[in-house]
Motif scaffolding. Structure first.
Motif, PDB file in Angstrom:
ATOM      1  N   VAL A 262       0.862  -1.173   0.000  1.00  0.00           N
ATOM      2  CA  VAL A 262       0.000   0.000   0.000  1.00  0.00           C
ATOM      3  C   VAL A 262       0.903   1.228   0.000  1.00  0.00           C
ATOM      4  O   VAL A 262       1.620   1.481   0.953  1.00  0.00           O
ATOM      5  CB  VAL A 262      -0.937   0.009   1.222  1.00  0.00           C
ATOM      6  CG1 VAL A 262      -1.780   1.264   1.238  1.00  0.00           C
ATOM      7  CG2 VAL A 262      -1.813  -1.222   1.216  1.00  0.00           C
ATOM      8  N   ASN A 263       0.875   1.962  -1.102  1.00  0.00           N
ATOM      9  CA  ASN A 263       1.778   3.092  -1.227  1.00  0.00           C
ATOM     10  C   ASN A 263       1.077   4.426  -0.987  1.00  0.00           C
ATOM     11  O   ASN A 263       1.646   5.464  -1.240  1.00  0.00           O
ATOM     12  CB  ASN A 263       2.462   3.077  -2.597  1.00  0.00           C
ATOM     13  CG  ASN A 263       1.480   3.149  -3.732  1.00  0.00           C
ATOM     14  OD1 ASN A 263       0.279   3.193  -3.511  1.00  0.00           O
ATOM     15  ND2 ASN A 263       1.975   3.149  -4.955  1.00  0.00           N
ATOM     16  N   ALA A 264      -0.169   4.387  -0.518  1.00  0.00           N
ATOM     17  CA  ALA A 264      -0.903   5.620  -0.228  1.00  0.00           C
ATOM     18  C   ALA A 264      -1.838   5.378   0.944  1.00  0.00           C
ATOM     19  O   ALA A 264      -2.300   4.268   1.165  1.00  0.00           O
ATOM     20  CB  ALA A 264      -1.699   6.063  -1.450  1.00  0.00           C
ATOM     21  N   SER A 265      -2.103   6.429   1.696  1.00  0.00           N
ATOM     22  CA  SER A 265      -3.088   6.358   2.771  1.00  0.00           C
ATOM     23  C   SER A 265      -4.051   7.517   2.618  1.00  0.00           C
ATOM     24  O   SER A 265      -3.740   8.534   2.003  1.00  0.00           O
ATOM     25  CB  SER A 265      -2.410   6.373   4.140  1.00  0.00           C
ATOM     26  OG  SER A 265      -1.727   7.592   4.325  1.00  0.00           O
ATOM     27  N   LEU A 266      -5.218   7.356   3.182  1.00  0.00           N
ATOM     28  CA  LEU A 266      -6.318   8.286   2.961  1.00  0.00           C
ATOM     29  C   LEU A 266      -6.898   8.699   4.307  1.00  0.00           C
ATOM     30  O   LEU A 266      -7.075   7.858   5.188  1.00  0.00           O
ATOM     31  CB  LEU A 266      -7.385   7.547   2.134  1.00  0.00           C
ATOM     32  CG  LEU A 266      -8.554   8.295   1.569  1.00  0.00           C
ATOM     33  CD1 LEU A 266      -8.093   9.306   0.545  1.00  0.00           C
ATOM     34  CD2 LEU A 266      -9.508   7.316   0.911  1.00  0.00           C
ATOM     35  N   SER A 267      -7.173   9.985   4.479  1.00  0.00           N
ATOM     36  CA  SER A 267      -7.847  10.441   5.693  1.00  0.00           C
ATOM     37  C   SER A 267      -8.956  11.421   5.319  1.00  0.00           C
ATOM     38  O   SER A 267      -8.792  12.288   4.468  1.00  0.00           O
ATOM     39  CB  SER A 267      -6.856  11.071   6.670  1.00  0.00           C
ATOM     40  OG  SER A 267      -6.235  12.187   6.093  1.00  0.00           O
ATOM     41  N   TYR A 268     -10.090  11.249   5.962  1.00  0.00           N
ATOM     42  CA  TYR A 268     -11.278  12.064   5.710  1.00  0.00           C
ATOM     43  C   TYR A 268     -11.070  13.463   6.271  1.00  0.00           C
ATOM     44  O   TYR A 268     -10.551  13.646   7.368  1.00  0.00           O
ATOM     45  CB  TYR A 268     -12.477  11.390   6.378  1.00  0.00           C
ATOM     46  CG  TYR A 268     -13.738  12.193   6.351  1.00  0.00           C
ATOM     47  CD1 TYR A 268     -14.520  12.259   5.221  1.00  0.00           C
ATOM     48  CD2 TYR A 268     -14.147  12.893   7.476  1.00  0.00           C
ATOM     49  CE1 TYR A 268     -15.689  12.998   5.201  1.00  0.00           C
ATOM     50  CE2 TYR A 268     -15.304  13.627   7.473  1.00  0.00           C
ATOM     51  CZ  TYR A 268     -16.073  13.677   6.328  1.00  0.00           C
ATOM     52  OH  TYR A 268     -17.229  14.421   6.318  1.00  0.00           O
ATOM     53  N   VAL A 269     -11.511  14.487   5.487  1.00  0.00           N
ATOM     54  CA  VAL A 269     -11.407  15.877   5.932  1.00  0.00           C
ATOM     55  C   VAL A 269     -12.801  16.423   6.216  1.00  0.00           C
ATOM     56  O   VAL A 269     -13.132  16.760   7.348  1.00  0.00           O
ATOM     57  CB  VAL A 269     -10.679  16.751   4.887  1.00  0.00           C
ATOM     58  CG1 VAL A 269     -10.654  18.193   5.337  1.00  0.00           C
ATOM     59  CG2 VAL A 269      -9.277  16.236   4.650  1.00  0.00           C
TER      60      VAL A 269
ATOM     61  N   VAL B 227     -10.717  14.610   0.942  1.00  0.00           N
ATOM     62  CA  VAL B 227      -9.835  13.696   1.654  1.00  0.00           C
ATOM     63  C   VAL B 227      -8.388  14.125   1.446  1.00  0.00           C
ATOM     64  O   VAL B 227      -8.067  14.783   0.453  1.00  0.00           O
ATOM     65  CB  VAL B 227     -10.007  12.233   1.182  1.00  0.00           C
ATOM     66  CG1 VAL B 227     -11.346  11.675   1.608  1.00  0.00           C
ATOM     67  CG2 VAL B 227      -9.837  12.112  -0.318  1.00  0.00           C
ATOM     68  N   ASP B 228      -7.558  13.772   2.392  1.00  0.00           N
ATOM     69  CA  ASP B 228      -6.118  13.985   2.258  1.00  0.00           C
ATOM     70  C   ASP B 228      -5.481  12.657   1.876  1.00  0.00           C
ATOM     71  O   ASP B 228      -5.700  11.639   2.539  1.00  0.00           O
ATOM     72  CB  ASP B 228      -5.506  14.488   3.563  1.00  0.00           C
ATOM     73  CG  ASP B 228      -5.840  15.948   3.838  1.00  0.00           C
ATOM     74  OD1 ASP B 228      -6.178  16.678   2.879  1.00  0.00           O
ATOM     75  OD2 ASP B 228      -5.764  16.355   5.015  1.00  0.00           O
ATOM     76  N   VAL B 229      -4.701  12.676   0.806  1.00  0.00           N
ATOM     77  CA  VAL B 229      -3.990  11.493   0.336  1.00  0.00           C
ATOM     78  C   VAL B 229      -2.509  11.702   0.645  1.00  0.00           C
ATOM     79  O   VAL B 229      -1.925  12.709   0.252  1.00  0.00           O
ATOM     80  CB  VAL B 229      -4.188  11.277  -1.179  1.00  0.00           C
ATOM     81  CG1 VAL B 229      -3.414  10.060  -1.652  1.00  0.00           C
ATOM     82  CG2 VAL B 229      -5.668  11.141  -1.511  1.00  0.00           C
ATOM     83  N   THR B 230      -1.928  10.754   1.349  1.00  0.00           N
ATOM     84  CA  THR B 230      -0.505  10.783   1.666  1.00  0.00           C
ATOM     85  C   THR B 230       0.131   9.548   1.042  1.00  0.00           C
ATOM     86  O   THR B 230      -0.358   8.440   1.240  1.00  0.00           O
ATOM     87  CB  THR B 230      -0.280  10.762   3.190  1.00  0.00           C
ATOM     88  OG1 THR B 230      -1.034  11.822   3.773  1.00  0.00           O
ATOM     89  CG2 THR B 230       1.188  10.930   3.514  1.00  0.00           C
TER      90      THR B 230
ATOM     91  N   GLU C 143       3.850  14.609  -2.021  1.00  0.00           N
ATOM     92  CA  GLU C 143       3.670  13.503  -1.082  1.00  0.00           C
ATOM     93  C   GLU C 143       2.292  13.547  -0.419  1.00  0.00           C
ATOM     94  O   GLU C 143       1.678  12.521  -0.188  1.00  0.00           O
ATOM     95  CB  GLU C 143       4.761  13.560  -0.021  1.00  0.00           C
ATOM     96  CG  GLU C 143       4.711  12.419   0.970  1.00  0.00           C
ATOM     97  CD  GLU C 143       5.852  12.484   1.961  1.00  0.00           C
ATOM     98  OE1 GLU C 143       5.589  12.262   3.155  1.00  0.00           O
ATOM     99  OE2 GLU C 143       6.993  12.746   1.554  1.00  0.00           O
ATOM    100  N   ALA C 144       1.810  14.749  -0.099  1.00  0.00           N
ATOM    101  CA  ALA C 144       0.496  14.913   0.529  1.00  0.00           C
ATOM    102  C   ALA C 144      -0.322  15.893  -0.299  1.00  0.00           C
ATOM    103  O   ALA C 144       0.186  16.913  -0.747  1.00  0.00           O
ATOM    104  CB  ALA C 144       0.643  15.424   1.946  1.00  0.00           C
ATOM    105  N   MET C 145      -1.591  15.532  -0.509  1.00  0.00           N
ATOM    106  CA  MET C 145      -2.465  16.420  -1.269  1.00  0.00           C
ATOM    107  C   MET C 145      -3.905  16.253  -0.801  1.00  0.00           C
ATOM    108  O   MET C 145      -4.284  15.212  -0.274  1.00  0.00           O
ATOM    109  CB  MET C 145      -2.346  16.131  -2.756  1.00  0.00           C
ATOM    110  CG  MET C 145      -2.772  14.759  -3.166  1.00  0.00           C
ATOM    111  SD  MET C 145      -2.486  14.545  -4.913  1.00  0.00           S
ATOM    112  CE  MET C 145      -1.876  12.889  -4.914  1.00  0.00           C
TER     113      MET C 145
END
Length: 156
Positions: A56-63, A77-80, A115-117
């Motif tokens: 898993v090369n990305a993680s997701l967090s709800y904004v 969402v923020d994708v790192t 890296e983060a968006m």
């Protein structure tokens, strides 16, 4: 001299004269083998789990979210990402009052960029949504998500 006392019958109490000849019984050996097999299986699945986590090369967090109509919702969402040189894709969800999923959208995250968006994703829904959520990401991008589509280049 005193006598050592009455002798115990070996058939009832076992022989005290040759303790080195006693070994594990068949039941004890079976238990040891079962636990050894369980340990090997545990180690195998642990290795598999940690190897899949590294993929898993990305993680997701709800904004946040914005209800745009009775049939759609916009979720931010923020994708790192761990590896900027690899493609990924993420999944966001929409929920109704009973916490049932009423919409889901997959979106690709092309290689390159930062890296983060923060990404805004519009999700069509089957009923009025009241909340959004972040499901997760994967590095195994399905073939139906065209990474060359300009629509995805704008959202990432």
């Amino acid at each position: 001299m005193t006598s050592p006392g009455p002798l115990r019958p070996a058939s009832r109490y076992g022989s005290a004269q040759h303790p080195e000849k006693r070994g594990l019984g068949l039941g004890s050996k079976a238990i040891v083998l079962v636990f050894a097999a369980m340990f090997v299986v545990l180690v195998f699945y642990s290795v598999q789990y940690f190897q899949s986590r590294e993929k898993v090369n990305a993680s997701l967090s709800y904004v946040t979210h914005d209800i745009t109509s009775d049939s759609s919702i916009r979720v931010w969402v923020d994708v790192t990402r761990n590896h900027l040189d690899q493609d990924a894709y993420c999944i966001v969800q929409a929920f109704d009052y009973s916490k049932a999923e009423v919409g889901r959208r997959e979106f690709p995250v092309p290689a390159g960029g930062e890296e983060a968006m923060r990404v805004a994703v519009d999700i069509p829904t089957s009923a009025r949504a009241v909340a959004g959520g972040a499901y997760g990401c994967s590095g195994a991008v399905p073939a139906y998500l065209d990474m060359d589509n300009p629509q995805y280049a704008e959202s990432s």
